[in-house]
Motif scaffolding. Structure first.
Motif, PDB file in Angstrom:
ATOM      1  N   GLU A  81       0.805  -1.222   0.000  1.00  0.00           N
ATOM      2  CA  GLU A  81       0.000   0.000   0.000  1.00  0.00           C
ATOM      3  C   GLU A  81       0.838   1.272   0.000  1.00  0.00           C
ATOM      4  O   GLU A  81       0.484   2.245  -0.652  1.00  0.00           O
ATOM      5  N   ASP A  82       1.921   1.286   0.764  1.00  0.00           N
ATOM      6  CA  ASP A  82       2.738   2.494   0.878  1.00  0.00           C
ATOM      7  C   ASP A  82       4.197   2.119   0.694  1.00  0.00           C
ATOM      8  O   ASP A  82       4.700   2.126  -0.406  1.00  0.00           O
ATOM      9  N   GLN A  83       4.879   1.747   1.758  1.00  0.00           N
ATOM     10  CA  GLN A  83       6.263   1.292   1.699  1.00  0.00           C
ATOM     11  C   GLN A  83       6.335  -0.127   2.257  1.00  0.00           C
ATOM     12  O   GLN A  83       5.467  -0.545   3.006  1.00  0.00           O
ATOM     13  N   ALA A  84       7.402  -0.823   1.917  1.00  0.00           N
ATOM     14  CA  ALA A  84       7.524  -2.223   2.303  1.00  0.00           C
ATOM     15  C   ALA A  84       7.795  -2.402   3.800  1.00  0.00           C
ATOM     16  O   ALA A  84       7.423  -3.415   4.375  1.00  0.00           O
ATOM     17  N   PHE A  85       8.443  -1.415   4.420  1.00  0.00           N
ATOM     18  CA  PHE A  85       8.847  -1.557   5.819  1.00  0.00           C
ATOM     19  C   PHE A  85       8.410  -0.354   6.635  1.00  0.00           C
ATOM     20  O   PHE A  85       8.098   0.704   6.097  1.00  0.00           O
ATOM     21  N   LEU A  86       8.451  -0.533   7.939  1.00  0.00           N
ATOM     22  CA  LEU A  86       8.091   0.518   8.880  1.00  0.00           C
ATOM     23  C   LEU A  86       9.197   0.605   9.939  1.00  0.00           C
ATOM     24  O   LEU A  86       9.590  -0.425  10.502  1.00  0.00           O
ATOM     25  N   PHE A 135      11.895   0.767   0.692  1.00  0.00           N
ATOM     26  CA  PHE A 135      11.942   1.848   1.667  1.00  0.00           C
ATOM     27  C   PHE A 135      11.183   1.507   2.938  1.00  0.00           C
ATOM     28  O   PHE A 135      10.254   0.702   2.924  1.00  0.00           O
ATOM     29  N   ALA A 136      11.589   2.167   4.011  1.00  0.00           N
ATOM     30  CA  ALA A 136      10.886   2.087   5.293  1.00  0.00           C
ATOM     31  C   ALA A 136      10.368   3.471   5.626  1.00  0.00           C
ATOM     32  O   ALA A 136      11.114   4.455   5.571  1.00  0.00           O
ATOM     33  N   ARG A 137       9.103   3.538   5.938  1.00  0.00           N
ATOM     34  CA  ARG A 137       8.491   4.769   6.429  1.00  0.00           C
ATOM     35  C   ARG A 137       8.598   4.751   7.946  1.00  0.00           C
ATOM     36  O   ARG A 137       8.587   3.694   8.563  1.00  0.00           O
ATOM     37  N   PHE A 138       8.721   5.913   8.543  1.00  0.00           N
ATOM     38  CA  PHE A 138       8.788   6.001   9.997  1.00  0.00           C
ATOM     39  C   PHE A 138       7.404   5.797  10.595  1.00  0.00           C
ATOM     40  O   PHE A 138       6.440   6.435  10.167  1.00  0.00           O
ATOM     41  N   GLY A 139       7.310   4.915  11.577  1.00  0.00           N
ATOM     42  CA  GLY A 139       6.093   4.804  12.363  1.00  0.00           C
ATOM     43  C   GLY A 139       5.934   6.083  13.174  1.00  0.00           C
ATOM     44  O   GLY A 139       6.907   6.817  13.403  1.00  0.00           O
ATOM     45  N   ARG A 140       4.733   6.370  13.598  1.00  0.00           N
ATOM     46  CA  ARG A 140       4.450   7.628  14.284  1.00  0.00           C
ATOM     47  C   ARG A 140       5.344   7.854  15.498  1.00  0.00           C
ATOM     48  O   ARG A 140       5.956   8.912  15.645  1.00  0.00           O
ATOM     49  N   SER A 141       5.449   6.881  16.400  1.00  0.00           N
ATOM     50  CA  SER A 141       6.245   7.090  17.613  1.00  0.00           C
ATOM     51  C   SER A 141       7.730   7.222  17.282  1.00  0.00           C
ATOM     52  O   SER A 141       8.442   8.031  17.893  1.00  0.00           O
ATOM     53  N   ALA A 142       8.221   6.457  16.289  1.00  0.00           N
ATOM     54  CA  ALA A 142       9.626   6.575  15.886  1.00  0.00           C
ATOM     55  C   ALA A 142       9.887   7.951  15.276  1.00  0.00           C
ATOM     56  O   ALA A 142      10.927   8.572  15.537  1.00  0.00           O
ATOM     57  N   TRP A 143       8.944   8.454  14.496  1.00  0.00           N
ATOM     58  CA  TRP A 143       9.101   9.773  13.897  1.00  0.00           C
ATOM     59  C   TRP A 143       9.120  10.861  14.974  1.00  0.00           C
ATOM     60  O   TRP A 143       9.968  11.756  14.949  1.00  0.00           O
TER      61      TRP A 143
END
Length: 171
Positions: A81-86, A135-143
């Motif tokens: 849906e978005d990126q492969a990893f978080l 790519f990995a998108r940042f999860g909310r808490s990690a961001w």
């Protein structure tokens, strides 16, 4: 998090297979979806075994805008849906920001894995290339944790990791 290395080793206790060297013919599709929130689903149900998810993550390859699970003999298209990893966890070691993905891959924010931004559904999202166009998108808490490390300078906010500097966009 002092034990990020140990956690990464525990999550991914094996080397990644050489999927870039495998070139089988496309066999079709498999009903696997990687959701925007990092959940992996098969036939509508969430993966229950993280080990299986990590195994499949190691077989993942991106070609153009398509994603595939690849073995020496098979190539099956999946949906992302978005990126492969978080990115789920962050740690700082000796001036370097260490990142851990939901599939157990450990990255060092810096020259090899620079902080990047991309638009997705009219939202500017931070991300890092994990490997080979994945790519990995940042999860909310990690961001939020990463933003909390930002330094204010020259009218903007900056992240510094491993000698590299990244300006955080105003949006």
């Amino acid at each position: 998090m002092a034990n990020l290395d140990e956690l990464a080793v525990a999550l991914r206790s094996h080397a990644l297979p050489p999927v870039a060297q495998w070139h089988p013919e496309l066999c079709g599709e498999i009903d696997i979806v990687i959701r925007a929130d990092g959940r992996w689903e098969h036939e509508g149900g969430e993966f229950r075994r993280s080990e299986l998810q990590m195994l499949f993550a190691g077989l993942l390859r991106r070609e153009g805008g398509e994603y595939y699970l690849v073995t020496p003999a098979e190539k099956l298209r999946i949906r992302v849906e978005d990126q492969a990893f978080l990115i789920t966890l962050i740690d700082v070691q000796d001036g370097c920001i260490e990142l851990l993905t939901n599939c157990g891959e450990r990255l060092s924010l810096g020259r090899e894995h620079p902080l990047q931004f991309s638009w997705w559904q009219e939202v500017l999202l931070p991300m890092v290339e994990v490997r080979d166009g994945l790519f990995a998108r940042f999860g909310r808490s990690a961001w939020y944790e990463l933003v909390g490390m930002a330094e204010e300078r020259d009218g903007g906010w900056w992240i510094v990791s491993d000698g590299e500097e990244y300006h955080l966009p105003d949006e």
